[in-house]
Design a protein around this motif. Structure first.
Motif: not given
Length: 430
Positions: A132-134, A139-147
């Protein structure tokens, strides 16, 4: 109540062919019917009671989609944008303090565990995954799946679904579950009422002087404790002398006031065992010689204090042996399950599992034996068991020393050291 080898209401019915334990259990089970009467109790008073009806959830639990962990909630469609993904923090959501406005496609909301998902959000990125900056997070979206990391409304329990079924014994977790549904009181079965007494001229109650040849009565104390563990309404009628009129009066009073009558002593074929004779005037009782050790003499049947066919109430009758260990073994192996069934509870029987015998055990086929054992588990998780030093049916200290029954079945013979035997742990039973 009679069996092929027994005659009801007579101590002369002792048979040369003892009744197998499984047969006795089946005869008892067939005679038991659950208590029908119900009552409503406050939630805190429902612990260990038996539910009379299903509890249907009036709400969804949880009530809203919510965050499964601390992080940032956003629209999972943004994950298709490629790496790295940058989102603008539009606000904050905490449990009890939701973020109400809709979140844009490139926005996110700082969210805490349990907080409702903001409108337009269906995914949570854990806080440790982002930089987080300000007012921006990356983040890297490949670390997650929708939901991901979202708990859906009704995921724990959906509105209209049975939260708890009739027949359940209410446990601490159930109280919490019911509270989470806003349930303030529940319908439960009336407790089973059990009246019990000991018989014997030699018995003295605790606090009385102990004359020569007399002993303190321990059976009423173990029976009281065993009944209390089952959440039974118990009525202790004390010690009844070996006098026919006294025993008949005690049986009559017990059958009038209770669903079940329990006695200890007076069920063998001795001349002074008046219980056998007196039950003949009040009911239909079979006196069995069981293929069981300890606990060979045993009586079971039904008492009608107003006479059979008079239309009055009746009570089940269990006549237990007099020896202290035999009383406990008979209760746990023959009476306990009957009382649970009478309570209307749908509950599994006592836990049994295998352990290696630490010593050779002598056993003749043709009877079920319940030895007091000390079970231990080694570093590898394997169980072994050794009988206590004394196995006499009058040695109550062996029950205090033991932590399980070693169950040697009807057909089983001698057991070699290291051979597998079944054990029934006392924990949860006693």
């Amino acid at each position: 109540m009679t069996t092929p080898n027994d005659k009801s209401g007579s101590s002369s019915s002792a048979t040369a062919n003892p009744l197998p334990v499984d047969t006795a259990r089946a005869l008892i089970r067939a005679a038991v019917t659950p208590i029908e009467a119900t009552e409503r109790v406050a939630l805190r008073a429902a612990l260990n009671r038996v539910l009379a009806r299903d509890i249907v959830s009036p709400i969804d639990v949880p009530a809203h989609d919510n965050a499964a962990m601390d992080g940032y909630a956003f629209d999972g469609a943004a994950l298709s944008a490629g790496a790295p993904l940058t989102l603008v923090v539009a606000g904050e959501a905490r449990a009890g303090h939701p973020f109400d406005r809709s979140c844009g496609s490139r926005e996110c909301v700082r969210i805490m565990t349990g907080a409702p998902m903001p409108p337009g959000c269906d995914t949570v990125v854990p806080q440790e995954f982002v930089t987080r900056t300000g007012s921006n997070v990356v983040f890297d979206p490949q670390t997650l799946a929708p939901g991901a990391n979202r708990r859906r409304a009704g995921e724990d329990l959906a509105r209209g679904r049975a939260a708890l079924k009739a027949g359940r014994i209410v446990r601490p977790a159930d109280l919490g579950l019911l509270a989470s549904l806003g349930v303030a009181e529940v319908a439960v079965r009336r407790r089973v009422r059990v009246a019990f007494f000991s018989t014997g001229d030699e018995l003295r109650s605790v606090g009385e002087p102990l004359e020569t040849g007399c002993v303190y009565d321990s059976n009423r104390y173990t029976l009281h404790a065993m009944l209390a563990r089952l959440n039974i309404d118990a009525l202790d009628l004390g010690v009844v002398r070996d006098e026919p009129d006294a025993i008949e009066a005690a049986l009559h009073a017990a059958a009038k006031s209770a669903d079940v009558v329990l006695t200890s002593g007076g069920v063998s074929v001795g001349d002074a065992d008046f219980t056998a004779r007196m039950t003949a005037t009040l009911g239909d009782v079979a006196f069995w010689q069981l293929a069981m050790r300890p606990g060979r003499p045993f009586a079971f049947g039904r008492l009608w204090p107003d006479g059979r066919g008079a239309g009055g109430s009746s009570a089940l009758f269990f006549g237990l042996p007099g020896n202290p260990v035999a009383v406990m073994v008979s209760f746990y192996q023959l009476v306990r399950d009957a009382l649970v069934a009478m309570s209307g509870a749908i509950a599994p029987g006592p836990l049994q599992f295998a352990a290696a015998s630490g010593v050779p055990i002598k056993k003749r086929p043709g009877r079920t034996e319940f030895l007091r054992g000390i079970a231990t588990r080694d570093a590898a998780g394997c169980w072994s068991v050794t009988p206590t030093h004394s196995q006499g049916s009058g040695v109550l200290s062996s029950m205090s020393e033991a932590n399980c029954f070693i169950v040697l079945t009807h057909a089983q013979g001698d057991v070699s050291a290291g051979e597998s035997v079944d054990i029934m742990p006392f924990e949860g039973l006693i």
